[in-house]
Design a protein around this motif. Structure first.
Motif, PDB file in Angstrom:
ATOM      1  N   LEU A  38       0.842  -1.201   0.000  1.00 45.77           N
ATOM      2  CA  LEU A  38       0.000   0.000   0.000  1.00 45.77           C
ATOM      3  C   LEU A  38       0.875   1.248   0.000  1.00 45.77           C
ATOM      4  O   LEU A  38       0.617   2.204  -0.751  1.00 45.77           O
ATOM      5  N   GLY A  39       1.919   1.244   0.822  1.00 45.39           N
ATOM      6  CA  GLY A  39       2.828   2.389   0.856  1.00 45.39           C
ATOM      7  C   GLY A  39       3.461   2.660  -0.497  1.00 45.39           C
ATOM      8  O   GLY A  39       3.581   3.810  -0.928  1.00 45.39           O
ATOM      9  N   GLU A  40       3.847   1.593  -1.191  1.00 46.20           N
ATOM     10  CA  GLU A  40       4.419   1.759  -2.528  1.00 46.20           C
ATOM     11  C   GLU A  40       3.392   2.341  -3.487  1.00 46.20           C
ATOM     12  O   GLU A  40       3.718   3.205  -4.313  1.00 46.20           O
ATOM     13  N   GLU A  41       2.155   1.881  -3.380  1.00 44.56           N
ATOM     14  CA  GLU A  41       1.095   2.394  -4.256  1.00 44.56           C
ATOM     15  C   GLU A  41       0.807   3.864  -3.972  1.00 44.56           C
ATOM     16  O   GLU A  41       0.524   4.635  -4.900  1.00 44.56           O
ATOM     17  N   VAL A  42       0.872   4.266  -2.714  1.00 43.79           N
ATOM     18  CA  VAL A  42       0.664   5.676  -2.384  1.00 43.79           C
ATOM     19  C   VAL A  42       1.768   6.518  -3.030  1.00 43.79           C
ATOM     20  O   VAL A  42       1.510   7.591  -3.581  1.00 43.79           O
ATOM     21  N   GLY A  43       3.004   6.002  -3.010  1.00 43.86           N
ATOM     22  CA  GLY A  43       4.092   6.693  -3.693  1.00 43.86           C
ATOM     23  C   GLY A  43       3.832   6.823  -5.182  1.00 43.86           C
ATOM     24  O   GLY A  43       4.088   7.878  -5.786  1.00 43.86           O
ATOM     25  N   GLU A  44       3.303   5.757  -5.796  1.00 41.47           N
ATOM     26  CA  GLU A  44       2.967   5.814  -7.218  1.00 41.47           C
ATOM     27  C   GLU A  44       1.842   6.817  -7.475  1.00 41.47           C
ATOM     28  O   GLU A  44       1.840   7.516  -8.493  1.00 41.47           O
ATOM     29  N   LEU A  45       0.895   6.892  -6.543  1.00 39.20           N
ATOM     30  CA  LEU A  45      -0.179   7.886  -6.663  1.00 39.20           C
ATOM     31  C   LEU A  45       0.403   9.299  -6.639  1.00 39.20           C
ATOM     32  O   LEU A  45       0.026  10.154  -7.451  1.00 39.20           O
ATOM     33  N   PHE A  46       1.337   9.540  -5.734  1.00 43.60           N
ATOM     34  CA  PHE A  46       1.955  10.864  -5.660  1.00 43.60           C
ATOM     35  C   PHE A  46       2.678  11.203  -6.958  1.00 43.60           C
ATOM     36  O   PHE A  46       2.605  12.339  -7.441  1.00 43.60           O
ATOM     37  N   LYS A  47       3.361  10.237  -7.534  1.00 43.55           N
ATOM     38  CA  LYS A  47       4.044  10.477  -8.808  1.00 43.55           C
ATOM     39  C   LYS A  47       3.035  10.796  -9.909  1.00 43.55           C
ATOM     40  O   LYS A  47       3.260  11.680 -10.737  1.00 43.55           O
TER      41      LYS A  47
END
Length: 105
Positions: A38-47
């Motif tokens: 989930l944390g990785e996906e949130v980072g992808e969302l920010f990008k």
């Protein structure tokens, strides 16, 4: 697996995610593993948001669209809630009941 029907309730979405994870072989992942993903996906969302706002992004990664990344975040939220036996709909209603007692300036 049947597709998720239009205008589904949050409960339906959680059930769909559970079935999807079973079908795709992801149901054995523990809460910690799902939380890290989930944390990785949130980072992808920010990008994706940076890209959408025409802000500079790194050139080494493929950046998805905001809607795709939001969907991934929702999937992981549902997966974590499912593993912990939490109804996201109930949790939202309970949290909003608390929020209604607060002062918002």
């Amino acid at each position: 697996m049947l597709p998720l029907r239009q205008a589904s309730a949050l409960e339906d979405i959680q059930r769909y995610v559970a079935e999807m994870e079973d079908e795709r072989g992801f149901s054995s992942r523990d809460v910690l593993h799902q939380s890290l993903l989930l944390g990785e996906e949130v980072g992808e969302l920010f990008k994706a948001i940076r890209k959408h706002q025409n802000m500079r992004t790194g050139t080494t990664s493929i950046i998805g669209s905001v809607d795709e990344e939001l969907a991934d975040v929702l999937i992981y939220l549902c997966a974590i809630a499912n593993r912990l036996g939490i109804s996201l709909e109930d949790a939202l209603r309970k949290k909003e009941a608390v929020n209604e007692t607060r002062s918002w300036v």
